[in-house]
Design a protein around this motif. Sequence first.
Motif, PDB file in Angstrom:
ATOM      1  N   CYS A 190      64.197  -0.603 -21.660  1.00 24.29           N
ATOM      2  CA  CYS A 190      63.121  -0.849 -22.623  1.00 24.29           C
ATOM      3  C   CYS A 190      63.281  -2.256 -23.182  1.00 24.29           C
ATOM      4  O   CYS A 190      64.365  -2.637 -23.649  1.00 24.29           O
ATOM      5  CB  CYS A 190      63.186   0.188 -23.745  1.00 24.29           C
TER       6      CYS A 190
ATOM      7  N   GLY B 256      66.607  -2.590 -25.219  1.00 21.30           N
ATOM      8  CA  GLY B 256      67.396  -2.370 -23.996  1.00 21.30           C
ATOM      9  C   GLY B 256      67.838  -0.947 -23.732  1.00 21.30           C
ATOM     10  O   GLY B 256      68.690  -0.725 -22.869  1.00 21.30           O
ATOM     11  N   ALA B 257      67.291   0.050 -24.430  1.00 20.26           N
ATOM     12  CA  ALA B 257      67.696   1.443 -24.157  1.00 20.26           C
ATOM     13  C   ALA B 257      67.140   1.896 -22.799  1.00 20.26           C
ATOM     14  O   ALA B 257      66.218   1.289 -22.252  1.00 20.26           O
ATOM     15  CB  ALA B 257      67.183   2.353 -25.269  1.00 20.26           C
TER      16      ALA B 257
ATOM     17  N   GLY C  78      60.877   5.198 -30.116  1.00 15.80           N
ATOM     18  CA  GLY C  78      59.635   5.909 -29.827  1.00 15.80           C
ATOM     19  C   GLY C  78      58.472   5.054 -29.345  1.00 15.80           C
ATOM     20  O   GLY C  78      57.329   5.509 -29.333  1.00 15.80           O
ATOM     21  N   TRP C  79      58.750   3.810 -28.945  1.00 20.15           N
ATOM     22  CA  TRP C  79      57.654   3.012 -28.395  1.00 20.15           C
ATOM     23  C   TRP C  79      57.140   3.707 -27.133  1.00 20.15           C
ATOM     24  O   TRP C  79      57.916   4.296 -26.373  1.00 20.15           O
ATOM     25  CB  TRP C  79      58.142   1.599 -28.001  1.00 20.15           C
TER      26      TRP C  79
HETATM   27 FE1  FES Z   1      63.001   1.175 -26.802  1.00 16.93          FE
HETATM   28 FE2  FES Z   1      63.455   0.391 -29.292  1.00 16.93          FE
HETATM   29  S1  FES Z   1      64.756   0.247 -27.578  1.00 16.93           S
HETATM   30  S2  FES Z   1      61.790   1.465 -28.539  1.00 16.93           S
END
Ligand code: FES
Length: 348
Positions: free
Chosen positions: A62, A66-67, A85-86
């Motif tokens: 993401c 970066g998740a 939660g984006w």
């Molecule tokens: Fe993906 Fe923040 S790391 S919404």
Amino acid sequence: MLYAGKWDRAGLDYQALKKQWHVVARGEEVSAEQPKAVRLLGEELVLWRDGSGQIHAWKDYCGHRGAKLSLGCVKKGEIECPYHGWRFDAGGQCTRVPAHPDQATPSSARLIFRHHAAERYGLIWVSLDAPQRPLPVFPEWEDDSFRKVFAGPYRYMGNALRSVENFLDASHFPFVHANLNGDPDAPEPLPDYQVFKDEHGLRTSEISVFQPYGDHRGIPVTARYTYSVFNPTTAYFVKKTGDTERFCTFLNATPVDEAECVIWLIVAINFGADLSEEKILYRQDMVFEQDRLIVESQRPARLPLDLQQEMHVRSDRLGIEYRRWIKELGLAAAGQDHVEPRAAALMS
Ligand code: FES
Ligand code: CO
């Protein structure tokens, strides 16, 4: 680089593979709600389905912090990051930032990495870069006179191209598959065969192999094999016994990393209505376990594309042409001119 695998990315094998379709999962493994994490060529990817069921393959990343998106979920046909939660739509556009519902969403096109994805033959296919070649053909898939049986997936801590070359090699049968596909004390010589190359890939003439311990029914047979290679990691054979009996296998080896692959196999068979699926799988599981020990032992792990590096004899003709072809595809993918490799010393 975000997710550096250990592949030497300048290598011609890697160059060829990053522009090819690879199987990464069965279609049924990716539901409408749940993304799935997979690895291909050292890259971590997330697979997910949009509202129309269409499959997508993105870098498992993401662009906010970066998740891994694969830890999130799919809601209303959009993928939702597990961290803040984006949500992102199928085009990679951010559609929702829960902390600021009234604010315009940031343009995420630069930080969401989308790859090429497709679904066919009950399998999910991904190409990291624009694919050089079309999706492979599997002639028996639509033919109802053939039963289809999914075998595997088999995980090898070995190289995908080595495992495909192993699948294409009929001269190992009496030794690796002793007392199953040949007799190690009285191995049959392999008859000479031809290899043809066209826009579909490589194909051999028929190769007759006497199998004293027989086929799935335990009857000794002279089996006639015809091999095809549709792309570097997709190979296929038709094994003919008798006038009309056909046993076909459609094999895909996923290059997870340099020395890790996953083999997906679909068997198509037009005889033996009384042959149970368990019996077919029992034999495939045994054969692929026997091959695994060999492929995992091969050094170097990567398939040498320089023909001077290993010794070759006439029965290796298909393997030789396979190596030449991958080198050609790698050169084309890297935008370099092709130089015809010298023939191996022992070939003729
Ligand atoms: Fe993906 Fe923040 S790391 S919404
Ligand atoms: Co084998």
